[in-house]
Design an enzyme around this catalytic site. Structure first.
Site, PDB file in Angstrom:
ATOM      1  N   ARG A 159     -19.133  37.076   0.752  1.00 39.78           N
ATOM      2  CA  ARG A 159     -19.827  36.908   2.032  1.00 39.78           C
ATOM      3  C   ARG A 159     -21.082  37.775   2.052  1.00 39.78           C
ATOM      4  O   ARG A 159     -21.142  38.816   1.410  1.00 39.78           O
ATOM      5  CB  ARG A 159     -18.928  37.277   3.208  1.00 39.78           C
ATOM      6  CG  ARG A 159     -18.483  38.730   3.293  1.00 39.78           C
ATOM      7  CD  ARG A 159     -19.409  39.637   4.101  1.00 39.78           C
ATOM      8  NE  ARG A 159     -18.752  40.875   4.505  1.00 39.78           N
ATOM      9  CZ  ARG A 159     -19.377  42.033   4.649  1.00 39.78           C
ATOM     10  NH1 ARG A 159     -20.676  42.130   4.386  1.00 39.78           N
ATOM     11  NH2 ARG A 159     -18.712  43.110   5.033  1.00 39.78           N
ATOM     12  N   GLU A 267     -20.410  40.799  13.865  1.00 33.98           N
ATOM     13  CA  GLU A 267     -21.130  42.086  13.773  1.00 33.98           C
ATOM     14  C   GLU A 267     -22.604  41.884  13.392  1.00 33.98           C
ATOM     15  O   GLU A 267     -23.468  42.683  13.764  1.00 33.98           O
ATOM     16  CB  GLU A 267     -20.413  42.978  12.759  1.00 33.98           C
ATOM     17  CG  GLU A 267     -20.927  44.378  12.714  1.00 33.98           C
ATOM     18  CD  GLU A 267     -20.149  45.235  11.710  1.00 33.98           C
ATOM     19  OE1 GLU A 267     -18.909  45.321  11.821  1.00 33.98           O
ATOM     20  OE2 GLU A 267     -20.791  45.812  10.813  1.00 33.98           O
ATOM     21  N   ARG A 271     -22.635  35.670   9.317  1.00 33.51           N
ATOM     22  CA  ARG A 271     -21.912  36.089   8.120  1.00 33.51           C
ATOM     23  C   ARG A 271     -21.693  34.793   7.360  1.00 33.51           C
ATOM     24  O   ARG A 271     -20.973  33.904   7.841  1.00 33.51           O
ATOM     25  CB  ARG A 271     -20.578  36.752   8.474  1.00 33.51           C
ATOM     26  CG  ARG A 271     -20.717  38.174   9.045  1.00 33.51           C
ATOM     27  CD  ARG A 271     -20.915  39.185   7.929  1.00 33.51           C
ATOM     28  NE  ARG A 271     -21.189  40.542   8.387  1.00 33.51           N
ATOM     29  CZ  ARG A 271     -20.275  41.511   8.520  1.00 33.51           C
ATOM     30  NH1 ARG A 271     -19.003  41.265   8.286  1.00 33.51           N
ATOM     31  NH2 ARG A 271     -20.643  42.729   8.888  1.00 33.51           N
ATOM     32  N   THR A 317     -23.551  50.531   6.655  1.00 39.75           N
ATOM     33  CA  THR A 317     -22.657  50.414   5.500  1.00 39.75           C
ATOM     34  C   THR A 317     -22.902  49.111   4.749  1.00 39.75           C
ATOM     35  O   THR A 317     -22.576  48.993   3.581  1.00 39.75           O
ATOM     36  CB  THR A 317     -21.168  50.456   5.910  1.00 39.75           C
ATOM     37  OG1 THR A 317     -20.897  49.341   6.771  1.00 39.75           O
ATOM     38  CG2 THR A 317     -20.817  51.737   6.627  1.00 39.75           C
ATOM     39  N   ARG A 324     -20.162  41.368   0.372  1.00 38.97           N
ATOM     40  CA  ARG A 324     -18.822  41.811  -0.040  1.00 38.97           C
ATOM     41  C   ARG A 324     -18.215  40.691  -0.870  1.00 38.97           C
ATOM     42  O   ARG A 324     -18.107  39.555  -0.412  1.00 38.97           O
ATOM     43  CB  ARG A 324     -17.935  42.125   1.161  1.00 38.97           C
ATOM     44  CG  ARG A 324     -16.704  42.946   0.766  1.00 38.97           C
ATOM     45  CD  ARG A 324     -15.965  43.467   1.985  1.00 38.97           C
ATOM     46  NE  ARG A 324     -14.902  42.558   2.384  1.00 38.97           N
ATOM     47  CZ  ARG A 324     -13.657  42.581   1.895  1.00 38.97           C
ATOM     48  NH1 ARG A 324     -13.314  43.486   0.996  1.00 38.97           N
ATOM     49  NH2 ARG A 324     -12.758  41.721   2.312  1.00 38.97           N
ATOM     50  N   ARG A 355      -8.122  46.917   0.161  1.00 39.07           N
ATOM     51  CA  ARG A 355      -7.858  46.675   1.582  1.00 39.07           C
ATOM     52  C   ARG A 355      -6.609  45.832   1.735  1.00 39.07           C
ATOM     53  O   ARG A 355      -6.119  45.258   0.767  1.00 39.07           O
ATOM     54  CB  ARG A 355      -9.017  45.897   2.223  1.00 39.07           C
ATOM     55  CG  ARG A 355     -10.309  46.669   2.334  1.00 39.07           C
ATOM     56  CD  ARG A 355     -11.352  45.825   3.039  1.00 39.07           C
ATOM     57  NE  ARG A 355     -12.590  46.567   3.227  1.00 39.07           N
ATOM     58  CZ  ARG A 355     -13.627  46.123   3.939  1.00 39.07           C
ATOM     59  NH1 ARG A 355     -13.583  44.939   4.513  1.00 39.07           N
ATOM     60  NH2 ARG A 355     -14.716  46.847   4.069  1.00 39.07           N
ATOM     61  N   GLU A 360     -10.528  44.823   6.991  1.00 33.58           N
ATOM     62  CA  GLU A 360     -10.660  46.274   7.157  1.00 33.58           C
ATOM     63  C   GLU A 360      -9.473  46.853   7.929  1.00 33.58           C
ATOM     64  O   GLU A 360      -9.070  46.302   8.951  1.00 33.58           O
ATOM     65  CB  GLU A 360     -11.936  46.490   7.979  1.00 33.58           C
ATOM     66  CG  GLU A 360     -12.809  47.593   7.508  1.00 33.58           C
ATOM     67  CD  GLU A 360     -14.082  47.674   8.357  1.00 33.58           C
ATOM     68  OE1 GLU A 360     -14.332  46.781   9.176  1.00 33.58           O
ATOM     69  OE2 GLU A 360     -14.807  48.658   8.177  1.00 33.58           O
TER      70      GLU A 360
END
Ligand code: ARG
Length: 385
Positions: A159, A267, A271, A317, A324, A355, A360
């Protein structure tokens, strides 16, 4: 809001009327600014908070001298970016950009935070590159096929986070802007729908939207790992202003084969991801790159890119690549003690995150399945990830 206009019409020139408007507005603005309440100086509050939270990067990157040098407007802007880390001192990063320009506008702050989190120099510059050619460690045939490692087909996903230059980042969006951004994307989705390799449908969570999916259908999408969860359960995102107005302006685009997905309004504005149960990592990587080129090529759609930092994301981050790349792998012996401790002992020095299966901060699978992904996002190239 009021309507201001020069009153004169007669024995005044047109050029004087328009100039009188400008000069009058200048005086009104000065009078308005003089009445605005002063911005609170956050320095004493942070000085009291910081010593107890040394691992909070937002707090430890705050420099009172730099803050004092800022205009009132910039002070308020920086405080906005820091709010999540101030309200949640247990944060690890703690800050979020609120406007596409914030990383450059508040560089003395963000360069420190980025250096601390990503382990790079403060003057680091990011370079994006998806081409696998010449990447160190790449097998001679260029194929990243886990079947060669004796593994079966596994669930893999790549992603990237992307934000549109034309809107504030999610932390500063109004409800209207969230909906406008969602509706702007409908043009891009129409283009994808017309392409056999990406065709599918857009499912909106916005009540009253023409593509609205109801609560039951939304839940099915969540269970199928296609839709994202209600963000307002995340205190960090709430403090950041990112989770507000849920579920307005939120939705997911999903291809017919369910392997290509775009989240809208999480976020980051977007995405964009490809996922597949298979063995060849190149397949999800190449498909995502091709899809990204289609979206990026849409007229009037421009992603936010920082000259020094690459792809702009809400959270520092994710800055740089916003990427990712992960897969789910069963490690029953390494996790025989019911924890991911042994897997982490091996993975962490390799720069890999371990993870749980729900993303997360979620637990590992009961059968020892974990989610593995390279931790680096910034000052690393996509091909290296
Ligand atoms: N703001 C949270 C913290 O600092 C989360 C940061 C990383 N996670 C994320 N989804 N961006 O702990």
């Amino acid at each position: 809001t009021v309507d201001i206009s020069p009153s004169a019409r007669f024995c005044i020139k047109e050029c004087e009327i328009i100039t009188a408007l400008y000069l009058g507005i200048e005086k009104l603005k000065a009078a308005e600014d003089a009445l605005a309440p002063p911005v609170e100086d956050i320095t004493p509050r942070l000085a009291a908070l910081s010593p107890d939270h040394p691992d909070n990067i937002c707090l430890s990157s705050f420099d009172p001298a730099y803050y004092a040098s800022l205009s009132n407007e910039d002070k308020a802007g920086l405080e906005r970016c820091m709010r999540s880390g101030i309200e949640n001192p247990d944060s690890s990063m703690g800050c979020y950009a609120c406007q596409p320009e914030d990383y450059d506008r508040f560089k003395p702050f963000f360069s420190k935070a980025l250096a601390k989190y990503h382990g790079v120099p403060e003057d680091a510059k990011h370079v994006n590159d998806w081409s696998l050619e010449g990447v160190e460690g790449l097998p001679a045939d260029g194929g990243l096929d886990i079947a060669k490692l004796g593994l079966p087909e596994l669930s893999m996903r790549v992603r990237v986070g992307r934000n549109l230059k034309a809107f504030p980042l999610p932390g500063a969006m109004t409800k209207q802007q969230r909906c406008d951004m969602e509706n702007f994307m409908l043009g891009a989705f129409a283009k994808l729908i017309a392409m056999p390799e990406y065709g599918g449908k857009y499912c909106s969570f916005t009540p009253g939207h023409p593509n609205y999916v109801d609560a039951a259908e939304y839940q099915k999408l969540v269970d199928a790992h296609i839709a994202f969860k209600d963000m307002s359960a995340d205190k960090y995102l709430l403090s950041a202003g990112i989770a507000q107005d849920w579920p307005h302006g939120r939705g997911v685009y999903v291809s017919e084969d369910r392997g290509f997905i775009i989240w809208v309004g999480e976020e980051d504005h977007l995405r964009i991801m490809c996922m597949e149960k298979g063995t060849v990592l190149n397949k999800v990587f190449d498909r995502l790159k091709a899809a990204l080129d289609v979206v990026n090529g849409i007229e009037g759609l421009e992603f936010a890119i920082s000259p020094d930092y690459g792809v702009v994301t809400s959270c520092p981050t994710n800055l740089g690549t916003g990427m990712r790349a992960s897969l789910h792998i069963q490690l029953p012996y390494l996790t025989a003690d019911g924890t991911d401790a042994k897997a982490k002992a091996i993975a962490t020095p390799l720069g890999l995150s371990v993870r749980g299966l729900g993303g997360e901060h979620t637990p590992i699978g009961a059968d020892g399945t974990v989610d593995i992904s390279p931790s680096a996002r910034f000052c690393i190239k996509e091909c290296e990830i």
